[in-house]
Design a protein around this motif. Structure first.
Motif, PDB file in Angstrom:
ATOM      1  N   VAL A  20       0.832  -1.200   0.000  1.00  0.00           N
ATOM      2  CA  VAL A  20       0.000   0.000   0.000  1.00  0.00           C
ATOM      3  C   VAL A  20       0.867   1.250   0.000  1.00  0.00           C
ATOM      4  CG1 VAL A  20      -1.565   1.361   1.435  1.00  0.00           C
ATOM      5  CG2 VAL A  20      -2.057  -1.048   1.001  1.00  0.00           C
ATOM      6  N   VAL A  21       1.886   1.288   0.850  1.00  0.00           N
ATOM      7  CA  VAL A  21       2.756   2.469   0.925  1.00  0.00           C
ATOM      8  C   VAL A  21       3.493   2.679  -0.391  1.00  0.00           C
ATOM      9  CG1 VAL A  21       4.837   3.392   2.016  1.00  0.00           C
ATOM     10  CG2 VAL A  21       3.005   2.435   3.431  1.00  0.00           C
ATOM     11  N   LEU A  22       4.026   1.622  -0.962  1.00  0.00           N
ATOM     12  CA  LEU A  22       4.784   1.749  -2.208  1.00  0.00           C
ATOM     13  C   LEU A  22       3.890   2.212  -3.365  1.00  0.00           C
ATOM     14  CD1 LEU A  22       7.010  -1.440  -1.958  1.00  0.00           C
ATOM     15  CD2 LEU A  22       7.817   0.935  -1.921  1.00  0.00           C
ATOM     16  N   LEU A  23       2.682   1.673  -3.432  1.00  0.00           N
ATOM     17  CA  LEU A  23       1.787   2.062  -4.524  1.00  0.00           C
ATOM     18  C   LEU A  23       1.313   3.501  -4.375  1.00  0.00           C
ATOM     19  CD1 LEU A  23      -0.284  -1.232  -4.868  1.00  0.00           C
ATOM     20  CD2 LEU A  23       1.316  -0.293  -6.551  1.00  0.00           C
ATOM     21  N   LEU A  24       1.012   3.912  -3.143  1.00  0.00           N
ATOM     22  CA  LEU A  24       0.575   5.295  -2.937  1.00  0.00           C
ATOM     23  C   LEU A  24       1.715   6.289  -3.119  1.00  0.00           C
ATOM     24  CD1 LEU A  24      -1.843   4.772   0.063  1.00  0.00           C
ATOM     25  CD2 LEU A  24      -2.455   5.337  -2.297  1.00  0.00           C
ATOM     26  N   ALA A  25       2.939   5.835  -2.868  1.00  0.00           N
ATOM     27  CA  ALA A  25       4.099   6.708  -3.072  1.00  0.00           C
ATOM     28  C   ALA A  25       4.461   6.831  -4.548  1.00  0.00           C
ATOM     29  CB  ALA A  25       5.291   6.179  -2.282  1.00  0.00           C
ATOM     30  N   ASN A  26       3.846   5.970  -5.388  1.00  0.00           N
ATOM     31  CA  ASN A  26       4.114   5.990  -6.831  1.00  0.00           C
ATOM     32  C   ASN A  26       2.771   6.069  -7.564  1.00  0.00           C
ATOM     33  OD1 ASN A  26       7.214   5.196  -7.272  1.00  0.00           O
ATOM     34  ND2 ASN A  26       6.407   4.017  -5.532  1.00  0.00           N
ATOM     35  N   PRO A  27       2.157   7.241  -7.609  1.00  0.00           N
ATOM     36  CA  PRO A  27       0.795   7.373  -8.155  1.00  0.00           C
ATOM     37  C   PRO A  27       0.657   7.008  -9.627  1.00  0.00           C
ATOM     38  CG  PRO A  27       1.785   9.529  -7.739  1.00  0.00           C
ATOM     39  CD  PRO A  27       2.684   8.521  -7.100  1.00  0.00           C
ATOM     40  N   ASP A  28       1.773   7.017 -10.363  1.00  0.00           N
ATOM     41  CA  ASP A  28       1.703   6.619 -11.773  1.00  0.00           C
ATOM     42  C   ASP A  28       1.667   5.110 -11.936  1.00  0.00           C
ATOM     43  OD1 ASP A  28       1.678   9.229 -12.664  1.00  0.00           O
ATOM     44  OD2 ASP A  28       3.862   9.343 -12.795  1.00  0.00           O
ATOM     45  N   GLY A  29       1.870   4.386 -10.834  1.00  0.00           N
ATOM     46  CA  GLY A  29       1.789   2.932 -10.870  1.00  0.00           C
ATOM     47  C   GLY A  29       3.137   2.258 -10.992  1.00  0.00           C
ATOM     48  N   LEU A  30       3.159   0.990 -10.634  1.00  0.00           N
ATOM     49  CA  LEU A  30       4.368   0.168 -10.711  1.00  0.00           C
ATOM     50  C   LEU A  30       4.014  -1.167 -11.346  1.00  0.00           C
ATOM     51  CD1 LEU A  30       5.812   0.765  -7.121  1.00  0.00           C
ATOM     52  CD2 LEU A  30       6.789   1.638  -9.252  1.00  0.00           C
ATOM     53  N   THR A  31       4.904  -1.687 -12.158  1.00  0.00           N
ATOM     54  CA  THR A  31       4.715  -3.020 -12.715  1.00  0.00           C
ATOM     55  C   THR A  31       4.991  -4.052 -11.631  1.00  0.00           C
ATOM     56  OG1 THR A  31       7.020  -3.241 -13.400  1.00  0.00           O
ATOM     57  CG2 THR A  31       5.485  -2.223 -14.976  1.00  0.00           C
ATOM     58  N   ALA A  32       4.599  -5.289 -11.882  1.00  0.00           N
ATOM     59  CA  ALA A  32       4.877  -6.356 -10.918  1.00  0.00           C
ATOM     60  C   ALA A  32       6.375  -6.528 -10.720  1.00  0.00           C
ATOM     61  CB  ALA A  32       4.247  -7.667 -11.398  1.00  0.00           C
ATOM     62  N   ALA A  33       7.156  -6.368 -11.800  1.00  0.00           N
ATOM     63  CA  ALA A  33       8.616  -6.499 -11.691  1.00  0.00           C
ATOM     64  C   ALA A  33       9.201  -5.388 -10.828  1.00  0.00           C
ATOM     65  CB  ALA A  33       9.248  -6.493 -13.078  1.00  0.00           C
ATOM     66  N   ALA A  34       8.711  -4.152 -11.021  1.00  0.00           N
ATOM     67  CA  ALA A  34       9.201  -3.026 -10.223  1.00  0.00           C
ATOM     68  C   ALA A  34       8.827  -3.198  -8.756  1.00  0.00           C
ATOM     69  CB  ALA A  34       8.652  -1.719 -10.764  1.00  0.00           C
ATOM     70  N   LEU A  35       7.622  -3.678  -8.495  1.00  0.00           N
ATOM     71  CA  LEU A  35       7.207  -3.915  -7.115  1.00  0.00           C
ATOM     72  C   LEU A  35       8.043  -5.008  -6.468  1.00  0.00           C
ATOM     73  CD1 LEU A  35       3.309  -3.689  -7.242  1.00  0.00           C
ATOM     74  CD2 LEU A  35       4.817  -2.422  -5.702  1.00  0.00           C
ATOM     75  N   ALA A  36       8.350  -6.058  -7.237  1.00  0.00           N
ATOM     76  CA  ALA A  36       9.175  -7.141  -6.696  1.00  0.00           C
ATOM     77  C   ALA A  36      10.543  -6.616  -6.275  1.00  0.00           C
ATOM     78  CB  ALA A  36       9.328  -8.254  -7.736  1.00  0.00           C
ATOM     79  N   GLU A  37      11.109  -5.729  -7.078  1.00  0.00           N
ATOM     80  CA  GLU A  37      12.413  -5.163  -6.726  1.00  0.00           C
ATOM     81  C   GLU A  37      12.305  -4.244  -5.514  1.00  0.00           C
ATOM     82  OE1 GLU A  37      16.102  -2.736  -8.856  1.00  0.00           O
ATOM     83  OE2 GLU A  37      14.476  -3.601 -10.047  1.00  0.00           O
ATOM     84  N   GLU A  38      11.218  -3.461  -5.431  1.00  0.00           N
ATOM     85  CA  GLU A  38      11.029  -2.570  -4.291  1.00  0.00           C
ATOM     86  C   GLU A  38      10.814  -3.344  -2.995  1.00  0.00           C
ATOM     87  OE1 GLU A  38      10.469   1.452  -4.571  1.00  0.00           O
ATOM     88  OE2 GLU A  38      12.192   0.388  -5.430  1.00  0.00           O
ATOM     89  N   LEU A  39      10.219  -4.520  -3.107  1.00  0.00           N
ATOM     90  CA  LEU A  39       9.929  -5.320  -1.909  1.00  0.00           C
ATOM     91  C   LEU A  39      11.071  -6.245  -1.515  1.00  0.00           C
ATOM     92  CD1 LEU A  39       6.225  -6.353  -2.621  1.00  0.00           C
ATOM     93  CD2 LEU A  39       7.007  -4.915  -0.737  1.00  0.00           C
ATOM     94  N   TYR A  40      11.693  -6.880  -2.504  1.00  0.00           N
ATOM     95  CA  TYR A  40      12.647  -7.944  -2.219  1.00  0.00           C
ATOM     96  C   TYR A  40      14.047  -7.682  -2.755  1.00  0.00           C
ATOM     97  CZ  TYR A  40       8.178 -10.384  -1.627  1.00  0.00           C
ATOM     98  OH  TYR A  40       6.911 -10.740  -1.259  1.00  0.00           O
ATOM     99  N   GLY A  41      14.249  -6.603  -3.483  1.00  0.00           N
ATOM    100  CA  GLY A  41      15.539  -6.383  -4.123  1.00  0.00           C
ATOM    101  C   GLY A  41      15.653  -7.207  -5.385  1.00  0.00           C
ATOM    102  N   ASN A  42      16.860  -7.535  -5.775  1.00  0.00           N
ATOM    103  CA  ASN A  42      17.081  -8.259  -7.036  1.00  0.00           C
ATOM    104  C   ASN A  42      16.539  -9.676  -7.009  1.00  0.00           C
ATOM    105  OD1 ASN A  42      18.380  -6.043  -8.132  1.00  0.00           O
ATOM    106  ND2 ASN A  42      20.402  -6.680  -7.376  1.00  0.00           N
ATOM    107  N   ALA A  43      16.297 -10.216  -5.810  1.00  0.00           N
ATOM    108  CA  ALA A  43      15.826 -11.598  -5.700  1.00  0.00           C
ATOM    109  C   ALA A  43      14.308 -11.697  -5.793  1.00  0.00           C
ATOM    110  CB  ALA A  43      16.298 -12.208  -4.380  1.00  0.00           C
ATOM    111  N   GLY A  44      13.632 -10.577  -5.997  1.00  0.00           N
ATOM    112  CA  GLY A  44      12.180 -10.585  -6.006  1.00  0.00           C
ATOM    113  C   GLY A  44      11.587 -11.330  -7.191  1.00  0.00           C
TER     114      GLY A  44
END
Length: 417
Positions: free
Chosen positions: A308-332
């Protein structure tokens, strides 16, 4: 032509008039066989009529296999999907393109049992030379539409065709009864499906919303509601996800409960005059964010808090790949992120959209409000409103960056982590 048609029944004459206006020639036209064999197999497997064809066949089998008879089942556009019956008569019928995949809608074939029953939306019999196409003049065709009992829409048609000399006066009531039995079967299937929906989704809706709520099917049928009478039995407007206004001016939210289809939840928005509250997220100084939405408080899991925080901080949206990196780093892994987003959508509903993933920008957050105030005011006056770091237990790279950025601006002399 005038001399031939003035003696016709009114419904048949009107059908001939429609065919003439379309430019169909009675002696030089055959219906198109538009569906190939593999398409017919696919349509038979997937079409709603497939669930009732065994009922229709069982009801009409004895009539279908009498000498000179053929049984047809088709869709609402007049495509013949099932053809069964006396082999000799079937071979004769093939000369008139009375075969699987042919379209016997009035637009293609003029006056005929299948097409005219569909055009009139009621059982109908076409006898011999009442057929518009001369190739069908040796047959009598008796057909009845089959309706979806929930929506009332015609989903298909059943027809028994026989050589003119084999015509039976009981054909029309027999076909009509078979169609009604098929509709009764569809009604039973709908009841079973609705019961399964209630079992699967009722608790989820109750846990998410307060006040007036309801479950409605994809077709717009009311399945359950509290209070029981706050919505009509059939949805009065197209079922579209999101906020909508009913004909009486009430505003409601419609949410699909399953990404791949299925029912919708409906709940009433607060009266505009009473002051409607926008959804709010509190995440500063908390290990798990709290979401206030539609009068219900949700304490989110840590992972959902991070999303929720990551999506609201990025109002233009994030792809699943970008979210995986934001949550888990390169191993996402994107598959893990998509699974979590599916679970999150059960809470936030239509406010979470995809391609890319984004949350409704009207959701307010404490961390964004504080950042805006820092940009516009004196930092010293805001420290008293700072309850602590953003999601302090989160180790997600994206959360750590936001947390450090905000903390450094408010508390540059104290570590955030």
């Amino acid at each position: 032509m005038t001399g031939q048609t003035h003696l016709m029944r009114a419904d048949v004459r009107a059908s001939w008039d429609r065919a003439q206006r379309r430019g169909l020639h009675p002696d030089r036209h055959l219906p198109d066989v538009g569906l190939a064999e593999d398409e017919v197999r696919t349509w038979r497997r997937d079409h709603q009529m497939a669930s009732v064809w065994p009922i229709l066949f069982a009801s009409l089998e004895s009539a279908a296999f009498e000498p000179g008879h053929v049984l047809f089942g088709g869709d609402a556009d007049g495509h013949l999907l099932w053809v069964q019956g006396d082999p000799t008569t079937r071979r004769v019928a093939e000369r008139a393109n009375l075969v699987e995949g042919a379209r016997w809608h009035e637009a293609e074939a003029g006056t005929n049992g299948v097409g005219t029953a569909l055009a009139l939306s009621r059982p109908f019999q076409v006898r011999g030379t009442e057929h518009y196409l001369s190739v069908a003049a040796d047959f009598t065709c008796t057909a009845a539409p089959v309706r979806d009992p929930v929506t009332g829409a015609v989903i298909g048609v059943v027809d028994v065709t026989c050589k003119l000399r084999n015509m039976n006066s009981l054909a029309l009531p027999l076909i009509t009864t078979a169609a009604r039995l098929a509709e009764a079967h569809l009604r039973d299937l709908a009841r079973q499906r609705h019961a399964e929906i209630l079992t699967r989704y009722r608790d989820r809706v109750l846990n998410r919303v307060g006040g007036h709520w309801a479950l409605i099917s994809q077709e717009g049928k009311l399945l359950d509601a509290a209070p029981s009478s706050w919505l009509p039995a059939v949805w009065p407007v197209p079922v579209i996800e999101g906020e909508t206004e009913l004909p009486d001016g009430r505003r409601v939210v419609v949410e699909r409960l399953s990404p791949g289809g299925g029912p919708f939840s409906v709940y009433a928005l607060p009266d505009q005059a009473s002051g409607r509250q926008a959804p709010q997220v509190t995440s500063l100084g908390r290990n798990r964010a709290v979401l206030w939405m539609d009068g219900v408080v949700h304490e989110l899991s840590l992972r959902h808090s991070e999303l929720v925080v990551l999506l609201l901080a990025n109002p233009d949206g994030l792809t699943a790949a970008a979210l995986a990196e934001e949550l888990y780093g390169n191993a996402g892994k994107t598959v893990t992120v998509r699974a979590e987003l599916t679970r999150l959508r059960r809470i936030v509903g239509y406010r979470l959209s995809s391609d890319p993933y984004r949350l409704d920008s009207r959701i307010r957050t404490d961390f964004q409000q504080l950042e805006a105030d820092v940009a516009n005011g004196a930092v010293g006056d805001l420290r008293s409103r700072y309850p602590g770091p953003l999601l302090p237990r989160s180790q997600a790279p994206g959360i750590r960056r936001i947390r450090q950025r905000l903390h450094n601006r408010l508390m540059p002399d104290r570590p955030a982590e």
